[in-house]
Design an enzyme around this catalytic site. Structure first.
Site, PDB file in Angstrom:
ATOM      1  N   CYS A 111       5.286  -8.590 -17.946  1.00 59.15           N
ATOM      2  CA  CYS A 111       4.881  -9.584 -18.930  1.00 59.15           C
ATOM      3  C   CYS A 111       5.909 -10.709 -18.998  1.00 59.15           C
ATOM      4  O   CYS A 111       7.095 -10.489 -18.814  1.00 59.15           O
ATOM      5  CB  CYS A 111       4.712  -9.013 -20.333  1.00 59.15           C
ATOM      6  SG  CYS A 111       3.588  -7.652 -20.461  1.00 59.15           S
ATOM      7  N   ARG A 168       5.564 -11.973 -13.393  1.00 53.79           N
ATOM      8  CA  ARG A 168       5.921 -10.859 -14.273  1.00 53.79           C
ATOM      9  C   ARG A 168       4.693 -10.107 -14.788  1.00 53.79           C
ATOM     10  O   ARG A 168       4.812  -9.024 -15.340  1.00 53.79           O
ATOM     11  CB  ARG A 168       6.738 -11.370 -15.458  1.00 53.79           C
ATOM     12  CG  ARG A 168       8.126 -11.855 -15.073  1.00 53.79           C
ATOM     13  CD  ARG A 168       8.895 -12.271 -16.308  1.00 53.79           C
ATOM     14  NE  ARG A 168       9.168 -11.143 -17.173  1.00 53.79           N
ATOM     15  CZ  ARG A 168      10.281 -10.436 -17.177  1.00 53.79           C
ATOM     16  NH1 ARG A 168      11.245 -10.738 -16.343  1.00 53.79           N
ATOM     17  NH2 ARG A 168      10.434  -9.428 -17.999  1.00 53.79           N
ATOM     18  N   TRP A 189       0.947  -7.973 -18.491  1.00 53.30           N
ATOM     19  CA  TRP A 189       0.740  -6.865 -17.545  1.00 53.30           C
ATOM     20  C   TRP A 189       0.421  -5.681 -18.433  1.00 53.30           C
ATOM     21  O   TRP A 189       1.295  -5.134 -19.102  1.00 53.30           O
ATOM     22  CB  TRP A 189       2.026  -6.643 -16.743  1.00 53.30           C
ATOM     23  CG  TRP A 189       1.898  -5.628 -15.641  1.00 53.30           C
ATOM     24  CD1 TRP A 189       1.459  -5.858 -14.365  1.00 53.30           C
ATOM     25  CD2 TRP A 189       2.249  -4.237 -15.702  1.00 53.30           C
ATOM     26  NE1 TRP A 189       1.501  -4.693 -13.638  1.00 53.30           N
ATOM     27  CE2 TRP A 189       1.976  -3.684 -14.427  1.00 53.30           C
ATOM     28  CE3 TRP A 189       2.738  -3.398 -16.705  1.00 53.30           C
ATOM     29  CZ2 TRP A 189       2.190  -2.342 -14.130  1.00 53.30           C
ATOM     30  CZ3 TRP A 189       2.949  -2.061 -16.407  1.00 53.30           C
ATOM     31  CH2 TRP A 189       2.678  -1.546 -15.122  1.00 53.30           C
ATOM     32  N   ASN A 224       6.903  -8.220 -24.923  1.00 52.10           N
ATOM     33  CA  ASN A 224       7.072  -7.500 -23.649  1.00 52.10           C
ATOM     34  C   ASN A 224       7.570  -6.109 -23.978  1.00 52.10           C
ATOM     35  O   ASN A 224       8.403  -5.956 -24.877  1.00 52.10           O
ATOM     36  CB  ASN A 224       8.163  -8.148 -22.792  1.00 52.10           C
ATOM     37  CG  ASN A 224       7.701  -9.421 -22.150  1.00 52.10           C
ATOM     38  OD1 ASN A 224       6.552  -9.808 -22.287  1.00 52.10           O
ATOM     39  ND2 ASN A 224       8.614 -10.074 -21.472  1.00 52.10           N
ATOM     40  N   GLY A 225       7.141  -5.115 -23.217  1.00 54.52           N
ATOM     41  CA  GLY A 225       7.661  -3.761 -23.416  1.00 54.52           C
ATOM     42  C   GLY A 225       6.625  -2.843 -24.021  1.00 54.52           C
ATOM     43  O   GLY A 225       5.425  -3.142 -24.041  1.00 54.52           O
ATOM     44  N   GLU A 254      11.448   0.807   3.789  1.00 55.99           N
ATOM     45  CA  GLU A 254      11.211  -0.495   3.170  1.00 55.99           C
ATOM     46  C   GLU A 254      10.048  -1.217   3.855  1.00 55.99           C
ATOM     47  O   GLU A 254       9.235  -1.863   3.194  1.00 55.99           O
ATOM     48  CB  GLU A 254      12.500  -1.327   3.211  1.00 55.99           C
ATOM     49  CG  GLU A 254      12.388  -2.748   2.693  1.00 55.99           C
ATOM     50  CD  GLU A 254      11.827  -2.861   1.283  1.00 55.99           C
ATOM     51  OE1 GLU A 254      11.708  -1.845   0.583  1.00 55.99           O
ATOM     52  OE2 GLU A 254      11.477  -3.994   0.891  1.00 55.99           O
ATOM     53  N   LYS A 308       6.750  -2.521   1.832  1.00 54.32           N
ATOM     54  CA  LYS A 308       6.364  -3.939   1.852  1.00 54.32           C
ATOM     55  C   LYS A 308       4.898  -4.078   2.227  1.00 54.32           C
ATOM     56  O   LYS A 308       4.152  -4.816   1.611  1.00 54.32           O
ATOM     57  CB  LYS A 308       7.263  -4.642   2.862  1.00 54.32           C
ATOM     58  CG  LYS A 308       7.685  -6.023   2.600  1.00 54.32           C
ATOM     59  CD  LYS A 308       8.575  -6.311   1.424  1.00 54.32           C
ATOM     60  CE  LYS A 308       8.681  -5.329   0.341  1.00 54.32           C
ATOM     61  NZ  LYS A 308       9.551  -5.417  -0.720  1.00 54.32           N
ATOM     62  N   GLU A 364       2.431  -2.629  -0.563  1.00 53.07           N
ATOM     63  CA  GLU A 364       2.347  -3.317  -1.851  1.00 53.07           C
ATOM     64  C   GLU A 364       1.629  -4.656  -1.765  1.00 53.07           C
ATOM     65  O   GLU A 364       0.996  -5.067  -2.726  1.00 53.07           O
ATOM     66  CB  GLU A 364       3.715  -3.444  -2.539  1.00 53.07           C
ATOM     67  CG  GLU A 364       4.679  -4.418  -1.953  1.00 53.07           C
ATOM     68  CD  GLU A 364       5.978  -4.506  -2.757  1.00 53.07           C
ATOM     69  OE1 GLU A 364       5.972  -4.312  -3.969  1.00 53.07           O
ATOM     70  OE2 GLU A 364       7.016  -4.784  -2.128  1.00 53.07           O
ATOM     71  N   HIS A 380       6.207  17.881  12.349  1.00 49.84           N
ATOM     72  CA  HIS A 380       6.178  18.990  11.388  1.00 49.84           C
ATOM     73  C   HIS A 380       5.022  18.848  10.395  1.00 49.84           C
ATOM     74  O   HIS A 380       5.028  19.495   9.360  1.00 49.84           O
ATOM     75  CB  HIS A 380       7.524  19.097  10.665  1.00 49.84           C
ATOM     76  CG  HIS A 380       8.638  19.451  11.603  1.00 49.84           C
ATOM     77  ND1 HIS A 380       8.759  20.699  12.166  1.00 49.84           N
ATOM     78  CD2 HIS A 380       9.645  18.703  12.114  1.00 49.84           C
ATOM     79  CE1 HIS A 380       9.814  20.718  12.962  1.00 49.84           C
ATOM     80  NE2 HIS A 380      10.361  19.515  12.961  1.00 49.84           N
ATOM     81  N   LYS A 402       6.941  -8.066 -11.261  1.00 49.46           N
ATOM     82  CA  LYS A 402       8.234  -8.254 -10.613  1.00 49.46           C
ATOM     83  C   LYS A 402       9.328  -7.400 -11.216  1.00 49.46           C
ATOM     84  O   LYS A 402      10.106  -6.788 -10.510  1.00 49.46           O
ATOM     85  CB  LYS A 402       8.608  -9.740 -10.685  1.00 49.46           C
ATOM     86  CG  LYS A 402       9.918 -10.088 -10.010  1.00 49.46           C
ATOM     87  CD  LYS A 402       9.779 -10.066  -8.514  1.00 49.46           C
ATOM     88  CE  LYS A 402      11.061 -10.388  -7.800  1.00 49.46           C
ATOM     89  NZ  LYS A 402      10.975  -9.997  -6.378  1.00 49.46           N
TER      90      LYS A 402
HETATM   91  C1  AGP Z   1       9.755  -4.458  -4.294  1.00 50.57           C
HETATM   92  O1  AGP Z   1       8.997  -5.231  -3.468  1.00 50.57           O
HETATM   93  C2  AGP Z   1       9.145  -4.072  -5.547  1.00 50.57           C
HETATM   94  N1  AGP Z   1       8.549  -5.139  -6.205  1.00 50.57           N
HETATM   95  C3  AGP Z   1       9.906  -3.074  -6.405  1.00 50.57           C
HETATM   96  O2  AGP Z   1       9.937  -1.887  -5.678  1.00 50.57           O
HETATM   97  C4  AGP Z   1      11.339  -3.405  -6.887  1.00 50.57           C
HETATM   98  O3  AGP Z   1      12.222  -3.413  -5.818  1.00 50.57           O
HETATM   99  C5  AGP Z   1      11.774  -2.368  -7.938  1.00 50.57           C
HETATM  100  O4  AGP Z   1      10.919  -2.458  -9.026  1.00 50.57           O
HETATM  101  C6  AGP Z   1      13.206  -2.523  -8.371  1.00 50.57           C
HETATM  102  O5  AGP Z   1      13.425  -3.755  -8.966  1.00 50.57           O
HETATM  103  P1  AGP Z   1      14.893  -4.264  -9.278  1.00 50.57           P
HETATM  104  O6  AGP Z   1      15.564  -4.481  -7.954  1.00 50.57           O
HETATM  105  O7  AGP Z   1      14.694  -5.548 -10.024  1.00 50.57           O
HETATM  106  O8  AGP Z   1      15.585  -3.216 -10.076  1.00 50.57           O
END
Ligand code: AGP
Length: 608
Positions: free
Chosen positions: A2, A27, A74, A100-101, A481, A485, A488, A504, A603
């Site tokens: 948010c 956000r 969000w 937010n929260g 990673e 990527k 997501e 395995h 984010k």
């Molecule tokens: C990465 O592409 C993601 N959006 C997510 O995994 C992110 O890295 C994770 O939420 C951690 O965020 P931060 O680095 O702000 O703590």
């Protein structure tokens, strides 16, 4: 998670709020809304869906005013809808609020309010706060906040506009960021720095349960008991343009293209011109570094993957045991860590709720804490014992790219520093490695200059249903990673597997047409990876090999090969991540996905 923005000053706030919300869209983006004081009343406009919908609503049904608050949501409590969108008001419209929260005890407060006659219109926990404030409101906003905020449990950042004091914005927070700035005849509040940069670079971070009061002519801060406090100003040196998309179609592509530059900026901050480390910038002196028995690294998502690579760097170069954990697991696990042990968190935003909780737990246990973080003044950077800043600049796309790169650069440098201090590497070895490291941005640039090769590959492969990223050693950590990527942003099912572990169980999933990306940048392990490539190739997989310089051995076992410039094996992941990010990007674009704002994601994850 948010986005909040608020403005009071001598301009019409609507374009400012909308501008701020647009820059905070990463956000949260399932609904948006604004509330302004129109001279006689608090007026709201809210719309489900992207900010575009709110813009259209404001065109057909315009409002204006000199002070207002806005929100991009969000959803946590209540589905995305017009009615659940923020702002919310109390029944008498004495105030409007954005939040937010998550208010964890909202049901308890709600039942108390319902018993006292409150009628709720939305399913949100935010409306509960609005009604609670309205219930206790006695004509004095500060007193009302002093009374009600201690009743709230959970995490929150709140911005409130009271009808009785319409040119003032009140805000408070707990475990959720809030940044405040003052410009000429105007004050502005936001949940993240990019929304504020156009107005001022000197900002104040509101801390837990503090109250900020914004007026056109200035700011005032209070502690939770209402006593005035002075707050230190933080100067943000990010470039305003850095938070804009420029000529790029997506922030993600812009941010990938910025990686060579982010590399140099981060490298230069920690390495002297003569290729020695600025060892004073790293946490421990020689004696302490030598005495370390273990380092624990805790983080989430991409930052967790950076930690996995960091473990391999540090164990290999500095011969120090490293344990890595996911913050949401660590915070509720059996924390087998002792007073004085070394503990690191990694976070781009510095605001991830689980990572903050893990850091606080480690501090309670007396650990020697440090953070790798991209945002000055963020909660994690304020609370960690030592901060190693990454210099990625603002990252807007939800998918982390340049922030991951700068995290692994810093972890690599940390490994070298520890190796030197622990006597595992000589000064000459360190300097040689740093010289070679300084050439990596040029190698990354070559990948970027040839990105059409990757785009072409994506145009042929976007219908693929399953992608497996395999590798050994450093390549396995990198594969994690690469897989995240891809999933997501393109929603293609992808998994990372240690190449030797496939047989395995997971190899059962390989079928005709599966795509297997074999990361094979480690010469010592290439022969082993070749066998694993062959195992999947003969089962119908299309195999793409990513190699560190030429590798003839790849030819018979793969259908396609991408090469990065040949470099020391330990450095290869720093470059090989670029084609992996580009692959995810182009596959997502081919599939028509909303690359910068993937579904269901936000984010900065400030809730559990
Ligand atoms: C990465 O592409 C993601 N959006 C997510 O995994 C992110 O890295 C994770 O939420 C951690 O965020 P931060 O680095 O702000 O703590």
């Amino acid at each position: 998670m948010c986005g909040i923005v608020g403005y009071t000053g001598d301009k019409n706030c609507i374009p400012i709020l909308m501008n701020g919300l647009t820059s905070l869209a990463y956000r949260g983006y399932d609904s948006a809304g604004v509330a302004v004081w129109e001279g006689s009343d608090l007026t709201l406009r809210k719309a489900k869906g992207k900010i575009e919908n709110l813009k259209n609503l404001l065109e057909t049904s315009p409002i204006s005013g000199l002070s207002g608050i806005g929100h991009t949501r969000w959803a946590t409590h209540g589905e995305p809808s017009d009615v659940n969108a923020h702002p919310h008001t109390d029944s008498h419209k004495t105030l409007a609020i954005v939040h937010n929260g998550i208010i964890e005890n909202y049901l308890h407060i709600k039942s108390m309010l319902v018993k006292n006659g409150c009628v709720f219109v939305s399913e949100t926990d935010t409306e509960v706060v609005a009604q609670l404030l309205g219930y206790y409101y006695d004509g004095d906003p500060l007193e009302t906040l002093k009374k009600t905020v201690p009743m709230l449990e959970g995490s929150f950042a709140l911005a409130i506009l009271f009808a009785d004091e319409p040119e003032t914005i009140y805000c408070t927070c707990k475990d959720s960021p809030m940044v405040v700035g003052h410009g000429k005849n105007e004050s502005i509040i936001a949940s993240d720095i990019p929304a504020i940069l156009e107005y001022t670079r000197d900002v104040y971070f509101v801390q837990d349960r503090q109250i900020a009061v914004l007026k056109k002519n200035g700011l005032a801060f209070y502690d939770e008991f209402g006593a005035t406090i002075e707050k230190p100003v933080t100067h943000i040196d990010w470039d305003v343009e850095a938070a804009k998309k420029g000529n790029y179609e997506h922030f993600m592509m812009k941010e990938i293209c910025e990686e060579p530059d982010a590399f140099r900026k981060t490298f230069d901050q920690y390495v002297n011109k003569d290729f020695t480390l600025k060892s004073e910038r790293f946490p421990w002196d020689k004696a302490r570094a030598k005495s370390l028995k273990r380092l624990t690294i805790v983080s989430c998502g991409t930052a967790f993957h950076a930690g996995m690579l960091g473990k391999k760097f540090i164990e290999h170069m500095a011969k120090l045991r490293v344990d890595v954990d996911i913050a949401s697991e660590y915070r509720y696990g059996d924390t087998l860590i002792e007073n004085g042990e070394a503990f690191m968190v990694i976070s781009q935003s510095g605001e991830t709720a689980d990572t903050i909780a893990a850091l606080r737990r480690a501090k309670e246990l007396g650990c020697d804490t440090m953070a790798v973080c991209n945002v000055t003044g963020s909660t994690i950077s304020r609370e960690a014992g030592h901060v190693l800043y990454t210099y990625a600049g603002p990252e807007i796309a939800v998918a982390a790219t340049k922030s991951y790169l700068t995290q692994i650069i810093l972890l690599y440098l940390c490994a070298l520093d520890l190796a030197q201090k622990r006597g595992e590497m000589s000064q000459v070895q360190i300097t040689d490695r740093l010289k070679e490291m300084s050439k990596v941005p040029a190698a990354m640039q070559k990948v970027l200059d040839n990105k059409e090769q990757i785009q072409y590959f994506a145009s042929r492969s976007f219908a693929v249903k399953h992608v497996f990223f395999i590798g050994r050693g450093l390549d396995y950590a990198l594969a994690m990673e690469a897989a995240l990527k891809l999933k997501e942003i393109s929603y293609i099912h992808s998994e990372a597997y240690a190449a030797g572990e496939l047989k395995h169980g997971t190899i059962a999933l390989i079928e005709e047409g599966s795509l297997v990306v074999a990361l094979a940048t480690q010469p010592d392990l290439q022969a082993k990876v070749a066998s694993n490539m062959e195992e999947v190739r003969v089962r119908g997989a299309h195999v793409l090999a990513v190699t560190n310089g030429p590798w003839d051995g790849a030819a018979g076992h793969s259908h396609e090969q991408w090469q990065i410039d040949q470099m020391d094996a330990t450095l290869a992941p720093l470059c090989a991540i670029v084609p992996m990010q580009l692959l995810a990007y182009y596959l997502a674009v081919q599939k028509g996905c909303t690359v910068d704002q993937p579904r269901n994601l936000a984010k900065s994850v400030t809730v559990e």
